[in-house]
Design a protein around this motif. Structure first.
Motif, PDB file in Angstrom:
ATOM      1  N   LEU A 164       7.984 -21.454  31.219  1.00 31.28           N
ATOM      2  CA  LEU A 164       8.002 -20.030  30.898  1.00 31.28           C
ATOM      3  C   LEU A 164       9.268 -19.371  31.415  1.00 31.28           C
ATOM      4  CD1 LEU A 164       4.332 -19.054  31.819  1.00 31.28           C
ATOM      5  CD2 LEU A 164       5.231 -19.778  29.605  1.00 31.28           C
ATOM      6  N   ALA A 165       9.707 -18.336  30.730  1.00 35.26           N
ATOM      7  CA  ALA A 165      10.831 -17.529  31.191  1.00 35.26           C
ATOM      8  C   ALA A 165      10.291 -16.370  32.016  1.00 35.26           C
ATOM      9  CB  ALA A 165      11.629 -16.998  30.008  1.00 35.26           C
ATOM     10  N   PHE A 166      10.944 -16.071  33.124  1.00 40.66           N
ATOM     11  CA  PHE A 166      10.532 -14.925  33.931  1.00 40.66           C
ATOM     12  C   PHE A 166      10.754 -13.626  33.151  1.00 40.66           C
ATOM     13  CE2 PHE A 166      11.059 -11.760  37.332  1.00 40.66           C
ATOM     14  CZ  PHE A 166       9.904 -11.996  38.059  1.00 40.66           C
ATOM     15  N   ASN A 167      11.857 -13.561  32.439  1.00 38.80           N
ATOM     16  CA  ASN A 167      12.168 -12.412  31.587  1.00 38.80           C
ATOM     17  C   ASN A 167      12.805 -12.971  30.315  1.00 38.80           C
ATOM     18  OD1 ASN A 167      12.815  -9.984  30.440  1.00 38.80           O
ATOM     19  ND2 ASN A 167      14.276  -9.349  31.996  1.00 38.80           N
ATOM     20  N   ASP A 168      12.055 -13.026  29.229  1.00 41.30           N
ATOM     21  CA  ASP A 168      12.476 -13.757  28.031  1.00 41.30           C
ATOM     22  C   ASP A 168      13.381 -12.903  27.147  1.00 41.30           C
ATOM     23  OD1 ASP A 168      12.786 -15.472  25.945  1.00 41.30           O
ATOM     24  OD2 ASP A 168      10.654 -15.862  25.635  1.00 41.30           O
ATOM     25  N   LEU A 169      14.680 -12.878  27.486  1.00 33.80           N
ATOM     26  CA  LEU A 169      15.630 -12.129  26.677  1.00 33.80           C
ATOM     27  C   LEU A 169      15.828 -12.775  25.307  1.00 33.80           C
ATOM     28  CD1 LEU A 169      18.301 -11.265  29.390  1.00 33.80           C
ATOM     29  CD2 LEU A 169      16.535  -9.778  28.459  1.00 33.80           C
ATOM     30  N   GLY A 170      15.574 -14.078  25.239  1.00 32.73           N
ATOM     31  CA  GLY A 170      15.702 -14.771  23.960  1.00 32.73           C
ATOM     32  C   GLY A 170      14.724 -14.265  22.925  1.00 32.73           C
ATOM     33  N   ALA A 171      13.491 -13.964  23.357  1.00 38.92           N
ATOM     34  CA  ALA A 171      12.487 -13.448  22.425  1.00 38.92           C
ATOM     35  C   ALA A 171      12.911 -12.093  21.872  1.00 38.92           C
ATOM     36  CB  ALA A 171      11.130 -13.341  23.119  1.00 38.92           C
ATOM     37  N   GLN A 172      13.463 -11.261  22.733  1.00 40.61           N
ATOM     38  CA  GLN A 172      13.962  -9.961  22.272  1.00 40.61           C
ATOM     39  C   GLN A 172      15.129 -10.147  21.309  1.00 40.61           C
ATOM     40  OE1 GLN A 172      16.630  -7.553  24.682  1.00 40.61           O
ATOM     41  NE2 GLN A 172      15.120  -5.889  24.629  1.00 40.61           N
ATOM     42  N   ARG A 173      15.980 -11.097  21.623  1.00 42.05           N
ATOM     43  CA  ARG A 173      17.137 -11.385  20.754  1.00 42.05           C
ATOM     44  C   ARG A 173      16.671 -11.796  19.358  1.00 42.05           C
ATOM     45  NH1 ARG A 173      20.920 -11.592  18.043  1.00 42.05           N
ATOM     46  NH2 ARG A 173      22.803 -12.850  18.154  1.00 42.05           N
ATOM     47  N   ALA A 178      18.701  -7.821  32.875  1.00 38.22           N
ATOM     48  CA  ALA A 178      17.290  -8.028  33.208  1.00 38.22           C
ATOM     49  C   ALA A 178      16.483  -6.739  33.281  1.00 38.22           C
ATOM     50  CB  ALA A 178      17.186  -8.766  34.544  1.00 38.22           C
ATOM     51  N   LYS A 179      17.138  -5.583  33.170  1.00 42.46           N
ATOM     52  CA  LYS A 179      16.405  -4.314  33.215  1.00 42.46           C
ATOM     53  C   LYS A 179      15.603  -4.128  31.925  1.00 42.46           C
ATOM     54  CE  LYS A 179      18.494  -3.305  37.092  1.00 42.46           C
ATOM     55  NZ  LYS A 179      17.817  -3.553  38.359  1.00 42.46           N
ATOM     56  N   PRO A 180      14.576  -3.262  31.965  1.00 42.16           N
ATOM     57  CA  PRO A 180      13.809  -3.018  30.740  1.00 42.16           C
ATOM     58  C   PRO A 180      14.686  -2.609  29.562  1.00 42.16           C
ATOM     59  CG  PRO A 180      12.598  -2.171  32.616  1.00 42.16           C
ATOM     60  CD  PRO A 180      13.940  -2.616  33.150  1.00 42.16           C
ATOM     61  N   LEU A 181      15.694  -1.781  29.801  1.00 43.54           N
ATOM     62  CA  LEU A 181      16.718  -1.503  28.787  1.00 43.54           C
ATOM     63  C   LEU A 181      18.024  -2.060  29.323  1.00 43.54           C
ATOM     64  CD1 LEU A 181      17.527  -0.211  26.089  1.00 43.54           C
ATOM     65  CD2 LEU A 181      18.063   1.888  27.365  1.00 43.54           C
ATOM     66  N   GLY A 182      18.389  -3.238  28.865  1.00 39.09           N
ATOM     67  CA  GLY A 182      19.564  -3.912  29.392  1.00 39.09           C
ATOM     68  C   GLY A 182      20.541  -4.279  28.289  1.00 39.09           C
ATOM     69  N   CYS A 183      21.818  -4.339  28.647  1.00 39.35           N
ATOM     70  CA  CYS A 183      22.827  -4.746  27.674  1.00 39.35           C
ATOM     71  C   CYS A 183      23.126  -6.234  27.847  1.00 39.35           C
ATOM     72  CB  CYS A 183      24.076  -3.878  27.796  1.00 39.35           C
ATOM     73  SG  CYS A 183      24.804  -3.770  29.444  1.00 39.35           S
ATOM     74  N   TYR A 184      24.268  -6.695  27.343  1.00 39.24           N
ATOM     75  CA  TYR A 184      24.626  -8.113  27.441  1.00 39.24           C
ATOM     76  C   TYR A 184      25.720  -8.327  28.484  1.00 39.24           C
ATOM     77  CZ  TYR A 184      21.877  -9.103  23.230  1.00 39.24           C
ATOM     78  OH  TYR A 184      20.856  -9.248  22.317  1.00 39.24           O
ATOM     79  N   GLY A 185      25.725  -7.469  29.475  1.00 40.40           N
ATOM     80  CA  GLY A 185      26.680  -7.540  30.579  1.00 40.40           C
ATOM     81  C   GLY A 185      26.307  -6.459  31.575  1.00 40.40           C
ATOM     82  N   ASP A 186      27.288  -5.870  32.214  1.00 39.90           N
ATOM     83  CA  ASP A 186      27.025  -4.771  33.136  1.00 39.90           C
ATOM     84  C   ASP A 186      27.139  -3.434  32.414  1.00 39.90           C
ATOM     85  OD1 ASP A 186      26.273  -5.557  35.742  1.00 39.90           O
ATOM     86  OD2 ASP A 186      28.296  -6.284  36.136  1.00 39.90           O
ATOM     87  N   GLY A 187      26.384  -2.472  32.899  1.00 46.35           N
ATOM     88  CA  GLY A 187      26.452  -1.121  32.363  1.00 46.35           C
ATOM     89  C   GLY A 187      25.568  -0.198  33.176  1.00 46.35           C
ATOM     90  N   GLY A 188      25.834   1.087  33.099  1.00 42.32           N
ATOM     91  CA  GLY A 188      25.026   2.065  33.815  1.00 42.32           C
ATOM     92  C   GLY A 188      25.207   3.442  33.213  1.00 42.32           C
ATOM     93  N   ALA A 189      24.495   4.417  33.763  1.00 38.29           N
ATOM     94  CA  ALA A 189      24.603   5.788  33.258  1.00 38.29           C
ATOM     95  C   ALA A 189      24.135   6.779  34.315  1.00 38.29           C
ATOM     96  CB  ALA A 189      23.787   5.974  31.978  1.00 38.29           C
ATOM     97  N   VAL A 190      24.655   8.003  34.191  1.00 39.34           N
ATOM     98  CA  VAL A 190      24.232   9.148  35.000  1.00 39.34           C
ATOM     99  C   VAL A 190      23.658  10.193  34.057  1.00 39.34           C
ATOM    100  CG1 VAL A 190      24.945  10.977  36.573  1.00 39.34           C
ATOM    101  CG2 VAL A 190      26.061   8.736  36.695  1.00 39.34           C
ATOM    102  N   PHE A 191      22.535  10.792  34.450  1.00 41.13           N
ATOM    103  CA  PHE A 191      21.883  11.846  33.661  1.00 41.13           C
ATOM    104  C   PHE A 191      21.819  13.116  34.501  1.00 41.13           C
ATOM    105  CE2 PHE A 191      20.281   7.725  32.499  1.00 41.13           C
ATOM    106  CZ  PHE A 191      20.311   7.729  31.116  1.00 41.13           C
ATOM    107  N   THR A 192      22.182  14.244  33.906  1.00 40.60           N
ATOM    108  CA  THR A 192      22.110  15.501  34.650  1.00 40.60           C
ATOM    109  C   THR A 192      22.090  16.684  33.696  1.00 40.60           C
ATOM    110  OG1 THR A 192      23.122  16.805  36.426  1.00 40.60           O
ATOM    111  CG2 THR A 192      24.632  15.734  34.887  1.00 40.60           C
ATOM    112  N   ASN A 193      21.515  17.783  34.168  1.00 42.82           N
ATOM    113  CA  ASN A 193      21.581  19.056  33.453  1.00 42.82           C
ATOM    114  C   ASN A 193      22.618  19.990  34.071  1.00 42.82           C
ATOM    115  OD1 ASN A 193      19.561  18.806  31.357  1.00 42.82           O
ATOM    116  ND2 ASN A 193      18.025  18.809  32.978  1.00 42.82           N
ATOM    117  N   ASP A 194      23.288  19.518  35.112  1.00 46.83           N
ATOM    118  CA  ASP A 194      24.256  20.340  35.836  1.00 46.83           C
ATOM    119  C   ASP A 194      25.631  20.213  35.171  1.00 46.83           C
ATOM    120  OD1 ASP A 194      26.360  20.912  37.929  1.00 46.83           O
ATOM    121  OD2 ASP A 194      24.583  21.397  39.107  1.00 46.83           O
ATOM    122  N   GLU A 195      26.121  21.304  34.592  1.00 42.89           N
ATOM    123  CA  GLU A 195      27.379  21.277  33.846  1.00 42.89           C
ATOM    124  C   GLU A 195      28.568  20.897  34.733  1.00 42.89           C
ATOM    125  OE1 GLU A 195      27.759  21.642  30.665  1.00 42.89           O
ATOM    126  OE2 GLU A 195      25.807  22.426  30.050  1.00 42.89           O
TER     127      GLU A 195
END
Length: 388
Positions: A10-19, A198-215
């Motif tokens: 078994l895969a701990f996190n099956d990214l292949g199935a999502q692919r 491996a994150k629930p919403l993950g890309c195929y490398g590194d990535g991140g984001a900041v969210f804010t309502n402060d202009e």
């Protein structure tokens, strides 16, 4: 006589199935980037940021190189520096404290609630009082939404407001969750996340984001992620960093975000089934009132069992497991000298010794779930036998 068929690994996190589910959509998205050739800050980056902003209902979603940079960008924008103290949980990944210490500030390790794995309000209050008595200047709080569940923000926001501290939500594991009707991303001064594969919403490398309502914060972070650039490409108005999300990764995330809501439904269905089948054998995870989880990890507590023997038993049944986090931050070599809550960190210590995570992803069939839970129940059986 035919040989018995060995169980499938078994895969701990099956990214292949999502692919396989995404099929050609991601291939075509990547090909689109290859065709136009704008590999850095191409049009897909702005498109993804609009999609992310709409998804969690905030004015600004700012992509960056990874989840650690996302935290660092917010702290840089808040001018966090030597002499400042930022409170955070000890039971978390190193990036949370690293972003603080990397700017010369002091991470102050707070205990967590044992049932949620998240920041404990009582420990937070006592830690703030300790800092004030010592003359150390607390400036903010980083709450971590561990394993996919939001922290107790009603209490944490009340404490932050009362004490004049800003609040940042480290949602590296919880993007897509909600707290009392508020999407993760819309709470606090800012929320950060990671798109590690491996994150629930993950890309195929590194990535991140900041969210804010402060202009103002958003404008500063947009500058900081591009070397502190001003309105002109050759004008730099502050010392920044280079933390841009690659266009190819943005293209991948645009396609993954389209199926993300369906995957969250599946993750919650699987977690519910796990709980039903394992609730009488181990301490299963519970979700706080009014909260939802994205189940980045499905984590059991085994307070009466030998965890090593448990993992060995599951490995023999070809069921992978993982331990997050074996050593809390306040016990790690690089962080032992930083302050801790005045009443200690007993919950963090107990959890580090007792947690173990099972396979969790949106593509676990009921047959595979049953195989996993049967292996778990078998491995736990010795823990429930009366001692002679």
């Amino acid at each position: 006589m035919s040989e018995a068929k060995m169980p499938e690994q078994l895969a701990f996190n099956d990214l292949g199935a999502q692919r396989r589910r995404l099929g050609r959509a991601v291939d075509e998205a990547i090909r689109g980037v290859l065709d136009h050739g704008m590999y850095v800050m191409g049009p897909e980056v702005a498109e993804l940021e609009r999609d992310l902003s709409e998804f969690c209902g905030v004015k600004h979603a700012i992509s960056c190189g990874n989840g650690t940079d996302a935290l660092s960008l917010v702290l840089l924008a808040q001018n966090v520096k030597a002499g400042d103290a930022v409170l955070c949980p000890s039971f978390t990944f190193a990036a949370t404290a690293e972003a603080i210490a990397g700017l010369g500030a002091t991470p102050v390790f707070v205990d967590v609630a044992e049932d949620s794995f998240n920041l404990d309000a009582t420990s937070l209050v006592s830690s703030i009082s300790m800092l004030k008595r010592s003359g150390t200047k607390p400036v903010g709080i980083i709450a971590v939404d561990l394993f996919g569940q939001p922290a107790d923000y009603n209490h944490i926001e009340e404490i932050a407001s009362r004490e004049g501290l800003w609040l940042v939500c480290d949602a590296a594991q919880a993007f897509g969750a909600s707290y009392k009707g508020r999407p993760i991303g819309s709470i606090g001064l800012a929320t950060t996340t990671s798109f590690f594969p491996a994150k629930p919403l993950g890309c195929y490398g590194d990535g991140g984001a900041v969210f804010t309502n402060d202009e103002e914060l958003a404008d500063t972070i947009l500058s900081l992620r591009m070397h502190g650039r001003g309105t002109d490409n050759g004008d730099h108005v502050r010392i920044g960093m280079n933390s841009r999300l690659d266009t190819i990764q943005a293209a991948v995330l645009i396609e993954k975000l389209k199926i993300f809501p369906d995957e969250l439904v599946a993750r919650n269905r699987i977690a519910k089934r796990y709980n039903e089948q394992l609730g009488d054998s181990a301490v299963v995870p519970s979700i706080g009132e009014g909260a939802t989880s994205v189940w980045a990890q499905y984590t059991l507590r085994l307070p009466r069992c030998d965890r090593g023997a448990f993992q060995a038993s599951l490995a023999a049944a070809d069921v992978p497991t993982a331990v997050y986090y074996r050593t809390p931050m306040h016990q790690q070599a690089a962080y032992r000298h930083f302050p801790t809550a005045p009443n200690g960190l007993p919950a963090s210590n107990r959890l580090a010794a007792a947690v173990v995570s099972l396979p969790m992803h949106a593509y676990l069939s009921e047959e595979v779930q049953d195989r996993i839970t049967a292996a778990v129940r078998s491995a736990l059986a010795p823990c429930h036998r009366p001692k002679r």
